[in-house]
Design an enzyme around this catalytic site. Structure first.
Site, short mmCIF file in Angstrom:
data_model
loop_
_atom_site.label_atom_id
_atom_site.label_comp_id
_atom_site.label_asym_id
_atom_site.label_seq_id
_atom_site.Cartn_x
_atom_site.Cartn_y
_atom_site.Cartn_z
N HIS A 271 -3.52 -0.48 -0.72
CA HIS A 271 -3.71 -0.09 -2.12
C HIS A 271 -5.09 -0.54 -2.57
CE1 HIS A 271 -2.93 0.30 -6.44
NE2 HIS A 271 -1.95 1.11 -6.08
N ASP A 328 4.72 4.32 -2.52
CA ASP A 328 5.08 5.56 -1.80
C ASP A 328 5.85 5.32 -0.52
OD1 ASP A 328 1.93 6.56 -2.94
OD2 ASP A 328 3.84 7.45 -3.56
C1 SDX Z 1 -1.09 5.49 -4.79
O1 SDX Z 1 -4.60 3.49 -7.56
C2 SDX Z 1 -3.37 3.52 -7.77
O2 SDX Z 1 -2.82 2.82 -8.59
C3 SDX Z 1 -2.61 4.55 -6.96
C4 SDX Z 1 -1.10 4.50 -7.09
C5 SDX Z 1 -0.66 4.90 -8.47
O3 SDX Z 1 0.43 4.49 -8.88
O4 SDX Z 1 -1.38 5.70 -9.10
O5 SDX Z 1 -0.62 3.19 -6.84
C6 SDX Z 1 -0.42 5.45 -6.12
O6 SDX Z 1 -1.95 6.30 -4.59
C7 SDX Z 1 -0.72 4.47 -3.75
C8 SDX Z 1 -1.55 4.63 -2.43
C9 SDX Z 1 -0.87 5.71 -1.58
N1 SDX Z 1 -1.72 6.03 -0.42
C10 SDX Z 1 -1.31 5.72 0.84
O7 SDX Z 1 -0.29 5.10 1.11
C11 SDX Z 1 -2.26 6.25 1.92
C12 SDX Z 1 -2.50 5.15 2.97
N2 SDX Z 1 -3.30 4.08 2.30
C13 SDX Z 1 -4.71 4.10 2.54
O8 SDX Z 1 -5.32 5.36 2.62
C14 SDX Z 1 -5.47 3.05 1.74
O9 SDX Z 1 -4.74 1.89 1.82
C15 SDX Z 1 -5.82 3.29 0.29
C16 SDX Z 1 -6.74 4.45 0.16
C17 SDX Z 1 -4.60 3.51 -0.55
C18 SDX Z 1 -6.53 2.05 -0.23
O10 SDX Z 1 -7.61 1.80 0.56
P1 SDX Z 1 -8.33 0.34 0.45
O11 SDX Z 1 -7.36 -0.70 0.14
O12 SDX Z 1 -9.47 0.50 -0.48
O13 SDX Z 1 -8.76 0.04 1.86
P2 SDX Z 1 -9.99 0.70 2.57
O14 SDX Z 1 -9.84 2.19 2.59
O15 SDX Z 1 -11.25 0.12 2.05
O16 SDX Z 1 -9.72 0.12 4.04
C19 SDX Z 1 -9.84 -1.29 4.29
C20 SDX Z 1 -9.38 -1.46 5.73
C21 SDX Z 1 -9.96 -0.38 6.66
O17 SDX Z 1 -10.01 -0.90 7.96
P3 SDX Z 1 -11.47 -1.51 8.49
O18 SDX Z 1 -12.49 -0.40 8.24
O19 SDX Z 1 -11.70 -2.74 7.67
O20 SDX Z 1 -11.23 -1.78 9.97
O21 SDX Z 1 -7.95 -1.30 5.79
C22 SDX Z 1 -7.65 -0.19 6.60
C23 SDX Z 1 -8.88 0.69 6.64
O22 SDX Z 1 -8.89 1.48 7.82
N3 SDX Z 1 -6.52 0.50 5.96
C24 SDX Z 1 -5.45 0.92 6.63
C25 SDX Z 1 -4.60 1.47 5.64
N4 SDX Z 1 -5.17 1.34 4.43
C26 SDX Z 1 -6.37 0.76 4.62
N5 SDX Z 1 -5.15 0.91 7.95
C27 SDX Z 1 -3.95 1.46 8.28
N6 SDX Z 1 -3.07 1.99 7.40
C28 SDX Z 1 -3.37 2.00 6.09
N7 SDX Z 1 -2.50 2.53 5.22
#
Ligand code: SDX
Length: 390
Positions: A271, A328
């Site tokens: 998140h 989710d």
């Molecule tokens: C919602 O904003 C809100 O409030 C949204 C929401 C709402 O109520 O409106 O809460 C609803 O959208 C919830 C999120 C739903 N999305 C997902 O579940 C999709 C999977 N999650 C990711 O795409 C990701 O976690 C995000 C986009 C939600 C958040 O990204 P972050 O926390 O900013 O993390 P990042 O993209 O900067 O990644 C940091 C690291 C990376 O690895 P490195 O480059 O450091 O090696 O964490 C990894 C990412 O690859 N990572 C994950 C991951 N999420 C981040 N690795 C595996 N699985 C994941 N889900």
């Protein structure tokens, strides 16, 4: 030459606005609507009462809540010509673009409530959207399964009517299942607002140009459709099905995620704000077993989800990156058990988020500081260059 610009990543997380609606503490996993903790609202409130709270700022008296409910019921009918709208979409259209298109089209049918600075018109748009968006959502579902669209029954409240419009048939009476209604009501409460997430920021940005409420909410629906945002609940179920179909062990799938094979992510985890367990996910998980056992949901997929969560919470890759289940991760399993097709999951998220979008739009439009949203940038392109003489 291209300037090698580096800047503090925190720059990207600077506050976009002030707001008095929802408070989140991402480190502590706290979520409050107008000061009320989400777990108390989940336990004691209703989606209609939470909608009133978000929009008007305080809990309603029983009389106020009844008036709010009754006024929504009076606006459930769609203009007959808008019903024809659904015939223009292909049968296999995803309901989210149908929803955003039809909501945008509301501004052509209800031109007497478009002025963002006329309080009465803002109230009228509020009730029209609260009443008609669930109806549009149900019609999009009926369109996708080739079934007739029912007229709303105003003896029912918003959630009951929506269930009947989705699952009822003209040829037979529809018996509401109180457990289904209560489960959906809870899930809608949990989705009702979440401060400046992607879709809410979109609603505020579009509205800051003085675009009407229908147009702004339509833009928010499109932002929510993204798989990294509201589309994640549908993506979680696809992920669980893939693991089940391939007979994979959760450990094998986790290795793929950690190796970033094909960019695969553990959907429903992580998140932008919560670097702790999403308090909404905790509530859904606690009720998932109960709801699924009574609705007869797919326990195998739930078991896969529980095992994935157990592995991830103990795995350094996830711990180091502060990746926890978000709202989710479990919701899709419950929606599925209720009988909704996967394409409807994000539509259900939109119905829940609607009062939050409305509340945030109304707060923005009243904010004298709100100028047209015009974010600046840090330019990282080429420096000035002269056009070559030829
Ligand atoms: C919602 O904003 C809100 O409030 C949204 C929401 C709402 O109520 O409106 O809460 C609803 O959208 C919830 C999120 C739903 N999305 C997902 O579940 C999709 C999977 N999650 C990711 O795409 C990701 O976690 C995000 C986009 C939600 C958040 O990204 P972050 O926390 O900013 O993390 P990042 O993209 O900067 O990644 C940091 C690291 C990376 O690895 P490195 O480059 O450091 O090696 O964490 C990894 C990412 O690859 N990572 C994950 C991951 N999420 C981040 N690795 C595996 N699985 C994941 N889900």
């Amino acid at each position: 030459q291209t300037g090698a610009v580096t800047f503090d990543p925190g720059f990207m997380n600077t506050a976009a606005t002030t707001s008095a609606i929802t408070y989140i503490d991402g480190d502590e996993g706290i979520l409050r609507y107008r000061g009320y903790p989400i777990d108390q609202l989940a336990q004691h409130s209703s989606f209609l009462e939470v909608s009133y709270l978000l929009i008007y700022g305080n809990l309603p008296t029983p009389t106020e809540l009844d008036a709010f409910d009754q006024r929504i019921r009076r606006h459930t009918l769609l203009h007959e010509e808008l019903k024809g709208f659904f015939g223009g979409f292909p049968r296999d259209a995803h309901p989210m673009p149908v929803l955003s298109s039809a909501v945008s089209a509301l501004s052509t049918f209800y031109q007497d409530s478009l002025d963002p600075f006329d309080d009465e018109q803002v109230e009228l748009s509020t009730f029209r959207l609260m009443a008609k968006l669930p109806v549009i959502a149900a019609y999009a579902h009926k369109k996708s399964i080739g079934q007739p669209m029912l007229y709303p029954d105003n003896s029912m409240n918003l959630v009951e009517n929506f269930m009947r419009l989705c699952f009822g048939l003209p040829a037979e009476p529809y018996d509401l299942d109180p457990l289904m209604v209560k489960a959906l009501d809870l899930l809608l409460i949990l989705h009702a607002d979440h401060e400046q997430n992607c879709s809410t920021s979109t609603v505020r940005l579009v509205g800051s140009s003085n675009a009407n409420m229908f147009a702004s909410i339509s833009a928010g629906i499109n932002a929510l459709f993204g798989p990294l945002h509201g589309g994640a609940n549908e993506a979680v179920l696809n992920m669980l099905r893939e693991i089940q179909a391939k007979g994979m062990q959760p450990e094998d799938f986790m290795e793929k995620v950690k190796n970033k094979e094909d960019g695969v992510k553990l959907m429903g985890f992580g998140h932008r704000v919560y670097k702790n367990y999403d308090p909404r996910a905790k509530i859904v998980k606690a009720t998932a077993h109960d709801i699924l056992s009574r609705l007869g949901g797919n326990d195998e997929l739930l078991d896969i989800a529980m095992r994935l969560e157990e592995k991830a919470l103990a795995d350094d890759y996830f711990i180091e990156r502060k990746l926890y289940p978000n709202v989710d991760f479990y919701t899709g399993l419950i929606y599925k058990a209720m009988g909704f097709p996967e394409k409807m999951f994000t539509v259900l998220f939109a119905i829940g988020r609607l009062p939050g979008w409305i509340a945030q739009w109304r707060e923005m439009i009243k904010d004298p500081q709100t100028k047209i949203g015009r974010p600046r940038q840090l330019y990282t392109g080429a420096g000035e260059r002269q056009y070559p003489a030829r």
